[in-house]
Enzyme design. Sequence first.
Site, PDB file in Angstrom:
ATOM      1  N   ARG A 329      24.180  12.883 -20.909  1.00  0.00           N
ATOM      2  CA  ARG A 329      22.861  12.707 -19.965  1.00  0.00           C
ATOM      3  C   ARG A 329      22.890  13.814 -19.006  1.00  0.00           C
ATOM      4  O   ARG A 329      21.715  14.526 -18.814  1.00  0.00           O
ATOM      5  CB  ARG A 329      23.014  11.518 -19.031  1.00  0.00           C
ATOM      6  CG  ARG A 329      21.791  11.225 -18.082  1.00  0.00           C
ATOM      7  CD  ARG A 329      22.082  10.044 -17.334  1.00  0.00           C
ATOM      8  NE  ARG A 329      21.487   9.782 -16.165  1.00  0.00           N
ATOM      9  CZ  ARG A 329      20.220   9.222 -16.221  1.00  0.00           C
ATOM     10  NH1 ARG A 329      19.287   9.134 -17.147  1.00  0.00           N
ATOM     11  NH2 ARG A 329      19.677   9.040 -14.770  1.00  0.00           N
ATOM     12  N   HIS A 352      15.069   9.013 -11.959  1.00  0.00           N
ATOM     13  CA  HIS A 352      15.647   9.070 -10.689  1.00  0.00           C
ATOM     14  C   HIS A 352      14.731   8.734  -9.606  1.00  0.00           C
ATOM     15  O   HIS A 352      13.443   8.900  -9.873  1.00  0.00           O
ATOM     16  CB  HIS A 352      16.029  10.710 -10.361  1.00  0.00           C
ATOM     17  CG  HIS A 352      17.398  10.961 -11.090  1.00  0.00           C
ATOM     18  ND1 HIS A 352      17.531  12.231 -11.262  1.00  0.00           N
ATOM     19  CD2 HIS A 352      18.402  10.472 -11.706  1.00  0.00           C
ATOM     20  CE1 HIS A 352      18.799  12.471 -11.964  1.00  0.00           C
ATOM     21  NE2 HIS A 352      18.966  11.210 -12.124  1.00  0.00           N
TER      22      HIS A 352
END
Length: 381
Positions: A329, A352
Amino acid sequence: MQNITIKFDKLNHMGQDLLLISFPYDYDTKEYLKEFNGVRWSKELKSFYTLFSKTTTNALFQYLRKRKYYVDYEALKNSYNQKSSTSRIVRKKIGISKKPNQNVLKKIHSFKKWMRQRRYSENTINTYESMLLMFFGFHHTKGLQEIVKTDLENFNTNYILANGYSFTYQNQAINALKLFYKHQGRDITIADSLERPKKQSKLPEVLSIDEVKNFLSSISNLKHRTLLSILYACGLRIGECLNIKTKNLNLERGFTHIKSGKGRKDRYVPIPNQMCILLNKYIDAYKPVDYLFEGANGGKYSPVSARQILKRSLSTVGIKKSITLHTLRHSHATHLLESGTDIRYIQELLGHNSPKTTMIYTHVSSTSLDRIKNPFDDFTI
């Protein structure tokens, strides 16, 4: 099942270090243990075993804890300390081989039910339960009302720090204790007395594009290659990946619906064309029923198995960096940034909450570093 204790021990057999796994015979336990990748039965040793490593031992411990087995690793600890003491001085570590008393166990069980009602994730529930079992196992002679501030400091010093556990582990223990005491209606100033460790500012490890290509193409097993490829291609967390159901995929339009990611946030993630091709090939071959990646007996694929796949694959191509599934990732995000993708778009893709979290990739991107003009380049020496 909760009353079964599984013992770990270590044996050097024909030049190989083995982790021995023993328990009172129970069919369900035997079948569950056999599903762990690498575990075998030895007629000669009359025991289940697997090749010994710290990584495998920790992974197996967590795998067994998911089913609420108690693991007795006292013999393993003694074997390690005895061997180490012959070559170097080892700081004595305090292990936990006792169970909390029955009253505390009931309180922990009630706490678990409360967390489920509050819709905490299963990962958080299992982690907090494990932390509480360790803490109250460490203080097995005391009841809940007898715990005082010095007991928490003792656990922090003589278990967490003495065993060299990470910042994250220490933080999780503090979070578990605080929430548990809050649920009990007790004054949480006791738990508040545990100071949080100073957070480390570590940059994520990343692989180069060539390294990712080499190790993914070296995986001959289609299922394994597809699993690790989608982690990189879509920048997914392992939990998000293993939670994908076939109905969440839309390969014609090239996206997947990630449901209840970290923080219970849903998002749509695009799937690149080459990944869609690989997924179609995998689905045709394996025909998953519910989850995209399923275990041998159905149900969700195990993250333990995924970590073992990664470890073997990296070993095959000779990559010696400290790599985890999450590194894929990190690498995905870094490579997007290096190719000119806007940081806000990367933030959305990764799910996020804050752009500050995503900005860490600017520190590891070689493109960003290359743009910095060093004044020394103008010197003539």
